[in-house]
Design a protein around this motif. Structure first.
Motif, mmCIF file in Angstrom:
data_model
loop_
_atom_site.group_PDB
_atom_site.id
_atom_site.type_symbol
_atom_site.label_atom_id
_atom_site.label_comp_id
_atom_site.label_asym_id
_atom_site.label_seq_id
_atom_site.Cartn_x
_atom_site.Cartn_y
_atom_site.Cartn_z
ATOM 1 N N THR A 1 0.846 -1.185 0.000
ATOM 2 C CA THR A 1 0.000 0.000 0.000
ATOM 3 C C THR A 1 0.882 1.234 0.000
ATOM 4 N N ASP A 2 0.464 2.245 -0.751
ATOM 5 C CA ASP A 2 1.284 3.434 -0.963
ATOM 6 C C ASP A 2 0.373 4.641 -1.110
ATOM 7 N N LYS A 3 0.821 5.784 -0.621
ATOM 8 C CA LYS A 3 -0.013 6.986 -0.720
ATOM 9 C C LYS A 3 -0.101 7.516 -2.140
ATOM 10 N N GLY A 4 0.770 7.009 -3.025
ATOM 11 C CA GLY A 4 0.738 7.442 -4.409
ATOM 12 C C GLY A 4 1.523 8.717 -4.636
ATOM 13 N N ALA A 5 1.463 9.198 -5.860
ATOM 14 C CA ALA A 5 2.304 10.324 -6.267
ATOM 15 C C ALA A 5 1.705 11.679 -5.946
ATOM 16 N N VAL A 6 0.416 11.727 -5.567
ATOM 17 C CA VAL A 6 -0.263 13.013 -5.406
ATOM 18 C C VAL A 6 -0.746 13.251 -3.978
ATOM 19 N N ARG A 7 -1.375 12.248 -3.358
ATOM 20 C CA ARG A 7 -1.959 12.423 -2.028
ATOM 21 C C ARG A 7 -0.872 12.588 -0.977
ATOM 22 N N GLY B 1 -0.864 7.851 -14.410
ATOM 23 C CA GLY B 1 -1.572 9.058 -14.000
ATOM 24 C C GLY B 1 -2.428 8.931 -12.767
ATOM 25 N N SER B 2 -2.253 7.859 -11.982
ATOM 26 C CA SER B 2 -3.059 7.706 -10.775
ATOM 27 C C SER B 2 -2.854 8.882 -9.823
ATOM 28 N N THR B 3 -3.962 9.444 -9.375
ATOM 29 C CA THR B 3 -3.918 10.554 -8.415
ATOM 30 C C THR B 3 -4.378 10.093 -7.038
ATOM 31 N N ASP B 4 -4.526 8.786 -6.859
ATOM 32 C CA ASP B 4 -5.110 8.232 -5.641
ATOM 33 C C ASP B 4 -4.071 7.423 -4.880
ATOM 34 N N ASN B 5 -4.468 6.988 -3.682
ATOM 35 C CA ASN B 5 -3.674 5.993 -2.976
ATOM 36 C C ASN B 5 -3.726 4.682 -3.759
ATOM 37 N N ILE B 6 -2.703 3.851 -3.575
ATOM 38 C CA ILE B 6 -2.580 2.626 -4.370
ATOM 39 C C ILE B 6 -2.325 1.440 -3.446
ATOM 40 N N THR B 7 -3.174 0.395 -3.580
ATOM 41 C CA THR B 7 -3.003 -0.808 -2.769
ATOM 42 C C THR B 7 -3.281 -2.036 -3.616
ATOM 43 N N VAL B 8 -2.469 -3.079 -3.420
ATOM 44 C CA VAL B 8 -2.680 -4.334 -4.142
ATOM 45 C C VAL B 8 -2.244 -5.508 -3.266
ATOM 46 N N LEU B 9 -3.064 -6.564 -3.258
ATOM 47 C CA LEU B 9 -2.737 -7.826 -2.595
ATOM 48 C C LEU B 9 -2.662 -8.921 -3.651
ATOM 49 N N GLY B 10 -1.785 -9.875 -3.438
ATOM 50 C CA GLY B 10 -1.743 -11.058 -4.280
ATOM 51 C C GLY B 10 -1.801 -12.307 -3.417
ATOM 52 N N ILE B 11 -2.667 -13.257 -3.770
ATOM 53 C CA ILE B 11 -2.841 -14.488 -2.995
ATOM 54 C C ILE B 11 -2.737 -15.678 -3.929
ATOM 55 N N SER B 12 -1.936 -16.679 -3.546
ATOM 56 C CA SER B 12 -1.800 -17.875 -4.365
ATOM 57 C C SER B 12 -1.570 -19.086 -3.457
ATOM 58 N N ILE B 13 -1.770 -20.281 -4.031
ATOM 59 C CA ILE B 13 -1.462 -21.520 -3.321
ATOM 60 C C ILE B 13 0.029 -21.792 -3.456
ATOM 61 N N MET B 14 0.638 -22.162 -2.355
ATOM 62 C CA MET B 14 2.076 -22.464 -2.371
ATOM 63 C C MET B 14 2.316 -23.871 -2.916
ATOM 64 N N ASN C 1 -3.821 -12.205 7.425
ATOM 65 C CA ASN C 1 -3.421 -12.945 8.618
ATOM 66 C C ASN C 1 -3.808 -12.216 9.901
ATOM 67 N N LYS C 2 -4.987 -11.567 9.879
ATOM 68 C CA LYS C 2 -5.542 -10.813 11.014
ATOM 69 C C LYS C 2 -4.747 -9.551 11.355
ATOM 70 N N ILE C 3 -3.811 -9.170 10.483
ATOM 71 C CA ILE C 3 -2.993 -7.981 10.716
ATOM 72 C C ILE C 3 -3.345 -6.929 9.682
ATOM 73 N N VAL C 4 -3.638 -5.710 10.149
ATOM 74 C CA VAL C 4 -3.971 -4.594 9.261
ATOM 75 C C VAL C 4 -2.714 -3.784 9.006
ATOM 76 N N THR C 5 -2.409 -3.545 7.734
ATOM 77 C CA THR C 5 -1.242 -2.771 7.339
ATOM 78 C C THR C 5 -1.695 -1.503 6.637
ATOM 79 N N THR C 6 -1.160 -0.373 7.053
ATOM 80 C CA THR C 6 -1.551 0.918 6.485
ATOM 81 C C THR C 6 -0.425 1.601 5.731
ATOM 82 N N GLU C 7 0.742 0.993 5.701
ATOM 83 C CA GLU C 7 1.823 1.571 4.913
ATOM 84 C C GLU C 7 2.837 0.513 4.518
ATOM 85 N N LYS C 8 3.355 0.678 3.306
ATOM 86 C CA LYS C 8 4.416 -0.155 2.752
ATOM 87 C C LYS C 8 3.957 -1.580 2.463
#
Length: 248
Positions: free
Chosen positions: A8-14, A235-248, A24-31
């Motif tokens: 998760t990242d604040k992006g280039a503008v915000r 050109g994203s002017t917003d915050n940016i977040t992405v998760l990836g989930i896969s089977i090991m 895993n029951k943990i909330v992350t708000t940065e990095k």
């Protein structure tokens, strides 16, 4: 076992980040964070609604509440998410932050491997399989409605002046949201990659660029970081977040 990585990242503008993610029951708000998980688990992204009161608080609290959900076969996820919405609304009223709101997009996996998508708002869940990416969630937004009615094209949808207008989400002070709960047919199979992301990423990357980037011979954190860079370059002017989930 499952592998899950998030950025998760604040992006280039915000100047601050109203996005957050849950793994895993943990909330992350940065990095960045990454975990190996055993089912049952829930992974989710929340995007605090810009322009409303305390969007960053709304997203974090919603995910902290969602961490209490234990995925089981037949769970009434719609009721559980509406409970979160009403708790969030009460918190806003008592804390003088009326109308603090957030989107919510999640993957819930039970102990039997059953997978369910849960969505409120315009954050998105995709499945990348066999080199092809497909959006499994449905945006709860004005432009999605116009697109489905045939009034605008897919390209117009991406660039529409009202693309940020969404239907009621968690914490809305006037109306309960509609919770989309959709089982993922066949669950997650080896080779699948589930992506959950905020609109600050998905709305600024074409399908082709998604697929080209995810096909790169790199570890998942580097591919997700490349998606974040592409969104900023797009050109994203917003915050940016992405998760990836896969089977090991």
């Amino acid at each position: 076992m499952y592998y899950c990585c998030g950025i998760t990242d604040k992006g280039a503008v915000r100047d601050h980040n109203e996005d957050a993610f849950l793994i895993n029951k943990i909330v992350t708000t940065e990095k960045q964070a990454e975990y190996t998980l055993s089912a049952p688990f829930i992974a989710a992204v929340a995007d605090g609604v810009g322009g409303e009161a305390s969007g960053e608080v709304a997203s974090r609290l919603a995910l902290e509440m969602a961490a209490e959900i234990r995925p089981v076969p037949g769970a009434d996820y719609g009721k559980k998410v509406i409970d979160i919405h009403r708790r969030l609304r009460r918190y806003g009223i008592t804390g003088n932050n009326v109308n603090m709101q957030t989107t919510f997009c999640a993957l819930a996996v039970d102990a039997n491997g059953g997978a369910v998508m849960i969505n409120v708002g315009d954050s998105k869940l995709f499945r990348y399989r066999g080199g092809v990416i497909k959006q499994l969630s449905r945006d709860q937004s004005l432009v999605q409605m116009l697109y489905e009615q045939g009034e605008i094209t897919a390209e117009e949808k991406r660039r529409h002046v009202h693309r940020n207008v969404i239907f009621p989400v968690l914490g809305n002070a006037e109306e309960d949201p509609t919770v989309d709960v959709t089982p993922i047919e066949g669950g997650i199979v080896p080779g699948d990659l589930i992506l959950i992301c905020s609109d600050g990423l998905a709305d600024y990357i074409t399908k082709g660029k998604f697929e080209d980037t995810l096909a790169l011979p790199r570890k998942l954190p580097k591919r997700l970081a490349a998606l974040v860079e592409l969104a900023e370059e797009g050109g994203s002017t917003d915050n940016i977040t992405v998760l990836g989930i896969s089977i090991m």
